[in-house]
Motif scaffolding. Structure first.
Motif, PDB file in Angstrom:
ATOM      1  N   ARG A  98     -13.410  12.172   7.734  1.00 39.54           N
ATOM      2  CA  ARG A  98     -12.240  12.285   8.620  1.00 39.54           C
ATOM      3  C   ARG A  98     -11.157  11.292   8.227  1.00 39.54           C
ATOM      4  NH1 ARG A  98     -15.643  13.131  12.996  1.00 39.54           N
ATOM      5  NH2 ARG A  98     -15.296  11.066  13.857  1.00 39.54           N
ATOM      6  N   PHE A  99     -11.587  10.097   7.846  1.00 36.25           N
ATOM      7  CA  PHE A  99     -10.594   9.112   7.407  1.00 36.25           C
ATOM      8  C   PHE A  99      -9.969   9.539   6.081  1.00 36.25           C
ATOM      9  CE2 PHE A  99      -9.045   5.446   5.100  1.00 36.25           C
ATOM     10  CZ  PHE A  99      -8.268   4.820   6.067  1.00 36.25           C
ATOM     11  N   PHE A 100     -10.799  10.033   5.169  1.00 36.78           N
ATOM     12  CA  PHE A 100     -10.339  10.409   3.826  1.00 36.78           C
ATOM     13  C   PHE A 100      -9.263  11.489   3.893  1.00 36.78           C
ATOM     14  CE2 PHE A 100     -10.682  12.770  -0.194  1.00 36.78           C
ATOM     15  CZ  PHE A 100     -10.584  11.738  -1.105  1.00 36.78           C
ATOM     16  N   VAL A 101      -9.449  12.467   4.776  1.00 40.26           N
ATOM     17  CA  VAL A 101      -8.506  13.588   4.906  1.00 40.26           C
ATOM     18  C   VAL A 101      -7.104  13.093   5.273  1.00 40.26           C
ATOM     19  CG1 VAL A 101      -7.940  15.570   6.395  1.00 40.26           C
ATOM     20  CG2 VAL A 101     -10.220  15.354   5.420  1.00 40.26           C
ATOM     21  N   ILE A 102      -7.033  12.003   6.029  1.00 39.68           N
ATOM     22  CA  ILE A 102      -5.728  11.449   6.414  1.00 39.68           C
ATOM     23  C   ILE A 102      -5.307  10.322   5.472  1.00 39.68           C
ATOM     24  CG2 ILE A 102      -4.528  10.133   8.230  1.00 39.68           C
ATOM     25  CD1 ILE A 102      -6.338  11.788  10.203  1.00 39.68           C
TER      26      ILE A 102
END
Length: 429
Positions: free
Chosen positions: A402-406
């Motif tokens: 989830r962090f990587f996607v943003i």
């Protein structure tokens, strides 16, 4: 010498792989890696001590003590509640406010310490509004790394670069990195507001509950607050003047820390409590890393890598600067930026002995790449890992995906903005 070089590379790669895997705490891994370097005779203990950058360690420890004591006054909670009330309890405006506050404090104090103070405050606000804390925590990770880029003391990679390159003063970092950090911060916050605009909603009743909070109640000790602010102000002035005063930044930070301890510690318990707030795991992580990297320096591997890089770029300052910027950013996204910078510093120094006369664009490229690159993934920077750990204690799990996607797209955009800045400012001469 060849055998020693192979041993150094082996220990270095093994240490890195364990740090990336996160199966064992990175401090334990770094210290054991350093001890193995010594035990195998790759580097002597005396030489290893010369490679440990005590200026970096002193600066970190000094600022940790000052901020820990200041934090006990309730100042940071006070500022956050004031900001939330100024935003009229609007969750989206609060996201923007907390992002700005995190960035500013990260520049003035350091991003690791800032997130330690901001995360508990964030949870108290999100509980009040009954909104998901994750968007706020992700915003604080990203803005702490961007804000920390602006000053010498803001982010560990900058501390390390400033300590290794004596010509780069506190003002040099502000003159070269503050403007691009502000531009990148504003662009990033606009993107985050667009991403989270439909997720952050609350009721008027909960907003009015937040508006009824009395921020003055958070200021627990007015006398301590006054002493802390005076010492913190004098310390920051000391950073601005450290080159004129012929003092290292660590001397300024430790001087401020011990003056504040002198003014506030009445018993042994007070002193022990202040020292217990120093993140010794971070300090020992640095010590282990410096020793691991010293094996690569002593066996000539770093010099060889610098030679290869110069041959690849033909010694062209433009290509070298852009290469370092993007290599630093991509590498720092997947390897904590501290060990990466520890490896790059001696390499750039060696480039200076091989024909590249003006190293300054390379230092600013490394700083921008490493600091912005820290936003590429959850393991990219120390501040990221601290936020994840604190969030888990509060029952909130921030997943890598989830962090990587943003974070990763924002990191790429940040580095693109930085590339344009570096090219226009340093490479169009």
């Amino acid at each position: 010498m060849e055998k020693q070089a192979i041993l150094a590379i082996g220990v270095f790669l093994l240490t890195y792989s364990f740090i990336i895997s996160e199966k064992v705490h990175r401090t334990i891994v770094a210290m054991i890696g350093g001890i193995i370097m010594l035990a195998l005779g790759v580097v002597s203990q005396e030489n290893a001590l010369h490679h440990i950058d005590f200026n970096t360690l002193g600066l970190l420890a000094g600022m940790m003590i000052i901020v820990a004591i200041t934090g006990e006054t309730g100042l940071f909670k006070y500022v956050a509640i004031v900001a939330a009330k100024k935003a009229k309890g609007d969750p989206l405006k609060i996201l923007f406010s907390l992002g700005i506050i995190t960035a500013v404090f990260s520049a003035l104090l350091d991003n690791v310490t800032t997130v330690l103070l901001m995360v508990p405050v964030t949870f108290s606000i999100t509980r009040q509004l009954k909104v998901n804390p994750e968007p706020y925590l992700i915003t604080e990770i990203i803005t702490s790394n961007i804000g920390g880029t602006a000053t010498l003391i803001g982010d560990p990679p900058n501390i390390m670069i400033g300590s290794a390159v004596k010509e780069l003063s506190f003002m040099s970092f502000i003159n070269n990195l503050a403007f691009i950090s502000v531009i990148t911060l504003l662009v990033t916050l606009v993107i985050l507001l667009l991403v989270y605009r439909n997720q952050l909603k609350t009721t008027e009743e909960l907003k009015s509950g937040l508006m009824s909070l009395d921020e003055k109640e958070e200021l627990k000790d007015k006398v301590l607050l006054k002493k802390s602010l005076i010492v913190l102000g004098l310390t920051i002035i000391g950073f601005f003047l450290h080159q004129i005063l012929h003092l290292e930044s660590a001397t300024v930070a430790l001087g401020g820390a011990f003056v504040l301890l002198l003014l506030t510690s009445k018993t042994d318990h007070d002193l022990e409590h202040a020292f217990s707030r120093v993140e010794w795991t971070t300090i020992f992580f640095f010590i282990g890393l410096f020793v691991v990297v010293s094996g690569l320096v002593e066996t000539g591997i770093i010099s060889s890598l610098a030679q290869v890089a110069i041959e690849f770029t033909g010694g062209d300052i433009k290509i070298t600067a852009i290469l370092i910027l993007w290599l630093s950013a991509i590498a720092s996204a997947f390897v904590d930026n501290i060990p990466f910078v520890a490896t790059m510093i001696p390499m750039i120094q060696d480039m200076g002995t091989m024909g590249i006369v003006n190293l300054e664009p390379l230092w600013w490229s490394l700083a921008l790449g490493a600091c912005f690159g820290g936003n590429g993934s959850l393991i990219g920077a120390s501040a990221n890992l601290i936020v994840v750990g604190l969030a888990a204690q509060e029952g909130t799990h921030i997943s890598f995906k989830r962090f990587f996607v943003i974070g990763f797209p924002i990191m790429l955009l940040s580095v693109l903005i930085a590339t344009i800045y570096v090219y226009i400012r340093y490479l169009t001469i």
